[in-house]
Design a protein around this motif. Sequence first.
Motif, short mmCIF file in Angstrom:
data_model
loop_
_atom_site.label_atom_id
_atom_site.label_comp_id
_atom_site.label_asym_id
_atom_site.label_seq_id
_atom_site.Cartn_x
_atom_site.Cartn_y
_atom_site.Cartn_z
N SER A 89 -28.91 -5.00 27.13
CA SER A 89 -27.58 -4.38 27.06
C SER A 89 -27.68 -2.93 26.64
CB SER A 89 -26.68 -5.15 26.10
OG SER A 89 -27.29 -5.29 24.83
N GLY A 90 -28.62 -2.62 25.75
CA GLY A 90 -28.78 -1.24 25.30
C GLY A 90 -29.17 -0.30 26.42
N ILE A 91 -30.02 -0.76 27.32
CA ILE A 91 -30.42 0.07 28.46
C ILE A 91 -29.21 0.39 29.32
CG2 ILE A 91 -31.71 0.06 30.64
CD1 ILE A 91 -33.90 -1.53 29.16
N HIS A 92 -28.39 -0.61 29.59
CA HIS A 92 -27.19 -0.38 30.40
C HIS A 92 -26.24 0.58 29.70
CE1 HIS A 92 -27.76 -3.05 33.81
NE2 HIS A 92 -28.19 -4.00 33.01
N LEU A 93 -26.06 0.41 28.40
CA LEU A 93 -25.17 1.32 27.67
C LEU A 93 -25.70 2.75 27.70
CD1 LEU A 93 -24.42 -1.01 24.63
CD2 LEU A 93 -22.70 -0.15 26.26
N LEU A 94 -26.98 2.92 27.47
CA LEU A 94 -27.56 4.26 27.47
C LEU A 94 -27.45 4.92 28.84
CD1 LEU A 94 -30.69 3.57 25.26
CD2 LEU A 94 -28.92 5.27 24.77
N PRO A 99 -25.75 12.32 28.26
CA PRO A 99 -27.19 12.57 28.05
C PRO A 99 -27.56 12.85 26.60
CG PRO A 99 -26.39 13.77 29.97
CD PRO A 99 -25.18 13.20 29.30
N ASP A 100 -26.59 13.32 25.81
CA ASP A 100 -26.87 13.58 24.39
C ASP A 100 -26.34 12.47 23.50
OD1 ASP A 100 -24.20 14.10 24.90
OD2 ASP A 100 -24.08 15.85 23.58
N GLY A 101 -25.95 11.35 24.11
CA GLY A 101 -25.38 10.26 23.34
C GLY A 101 -26.42 9.47 22.56
N VAL A 102 -25.97 8.85 21.46
CA VAL A 102 -26.85 8.06 20.60
C VAL A 102 -26.30 6.64 20.48
CG1 VAL A 102 -27.82 7.79 18.29
CG2 VAL A 102 -27.61 10.08 19.29
N ALA A 119 -38.79 -0.99 25.78
CA ALA A 119 -38.01 -0.97 27.02
C ALA A 119 -37.27 0.35 27.19
CB ALA A 119 -37.03 -2.14 27.02
N PHE A 120 -36.72 0.89 26.11
CA PHE A 120 -36.02 2.17 26.20
C PHE A 120 -36.98 3.28 26.63
CE2 PHE A 120 -32.55 1.02 22.83
CZ PHE A 120 -32.09 0.01 23.66
N ARG A 121 -38.19 3.28 26.04
CA ARG A 121 -39.19 4.30 26.42
C ARG A 121 -39.56 4.16 27.89
NH1 ARG A 121 -41.62 3.07 21.35
NH2 ARG A 121 -43.16 1.76 22.43
N ALA A 122 -39.70 2.92 28.33
CA ALA A 122 -40.07 2.69 29.74
C ALA A 122 -38.99 3.19 30.70
CB ALA A 122 -40.34 1.20 29.97
N CYS A 123 -37.76 3.22 30.23
CA CYS A 123 -36.65 3.73 31.04
C CYS A 123 -36.55 5.25 30.98
CB CYS A 123 -35.34 3.12 30.58
SG CYS A 123 -35.09 1.43 31.12
N GLY A 124 -37.36 5.88 30.14
CA GLY A 124 -37.36 7.33 30.04
C GLY A 124 -36.41 7.90 29.00
N PHE A 125 -35.87 7.05 28.13
CA PHE A 125 -34.96 7.56 27.10
C PHE A 125 -35.77 8.11 25.93
CE2 PHE A 125 -32.35 4.06 28.99
CZ PHE A 125 -31.40 4.88 29.58
N ALA A 126 -35.40 9.30 25.47
CA ALA A 126 -36.06 9.90 24.31
C ALA A 126 -35.81 9.04 23.07
CB ALA A 126 -35.53 11.31 24.08
N SER A 127 -36.73 9.11 22.12
CA SER A 127 -36.64 8.26 20.93
C SER A 127 -35.38 8.55 20.11
CB SER A 127 -37.89 8.45 20.05
OG SER A 127 -38.01 9.80 19.64
N ASN A 128 -34.86 9.78 20.19
CA ASN A 128 -33.67 10.11 19.41
C ASN A 128 -32.37 9.64 20.05
OD1 ASN A 128 -33.48 11.93 21.50
ND2 ASN A 128 -33.34 13.76 20.20
N ARG A 129 -32.47 8.95 21.20
CA ARG A 129 -31.27 8.42 21.84
C ARG A 129 -30.81 7.10 21.23
NH1 ARG A 129 -29.81 9.45 26.93
NH2 ARG A 129 -27.90 8.43 26.19
#
Length: 232
Positions: A89-94, A99-102, A119-129
């Motif tokens: 669910s977090g991947i879909h929300l992100l 783009p600057d959302g947390v 999983a978030f890293r694999a999707c390309g989301f920065a760690s601060n997201r």
Amino acid sequence: MCGFPRAADTVTPRQSWGQERVITGNRQTGWAFADAYVAEDDALRWARDRAREAGLRSVSPGAGAALQLLAAAVDAKAVAEIGTGCGVSGIHLLHGMRPDGVLTTVDLEPEHQQFARHAFRACGFASNRARFIPGRALEVLPRLADSGYDLVFCDGDRLEVLDYLAESLRLLRPGGLVVFEGVFASGRTVDAGPQPSEVLRLRELLRTVRESADLVPSLLPVGDGLLCAVKR
């Protein structure tokens, strides 16, 4: 008048409860098609596999697509999630957020949150997201800022859903969205037979949201049911 069945009610195939109608085979086919309409990538499938191995429920592809749409619709910069799971669910929300959302995500199991990080890293989301907070939701949520969130997604303990609603109303800005996953409870919510406490609590949640003057509600028939409401 309440639209949900009570244990003593008798139900016939043609009976409807308030505005709820009997589901036909054609509707089920259409809903199944809608639920698979948006394809998922390898990272999402990996997160689903980890959740399945851990015995966790994940939002369906259709419910995930709805979450992404809702996050985009409110131009979400700050989202709170109750129940990280393995990150589906977090991947879909992100994906739906700015783009600057947390995403602030809360879960009792730090091990599951580690899967979500991967999983978030694999999707390309920065760690601060994403901000991961381990712990019981009702102990963590009171520490979050009043009116500081655009969307709150609730996928935690069904016995605590009314408490989640109260906390969400405090956390959300006016115009923000609260979303509850799994409100159909695999069909048990509208089943007239005796039901466990968690299903009775979901029925109470549905009534409370529908009757609240502070919310504009809708019940989306995707996945196992998404209850959505905008805070006035």
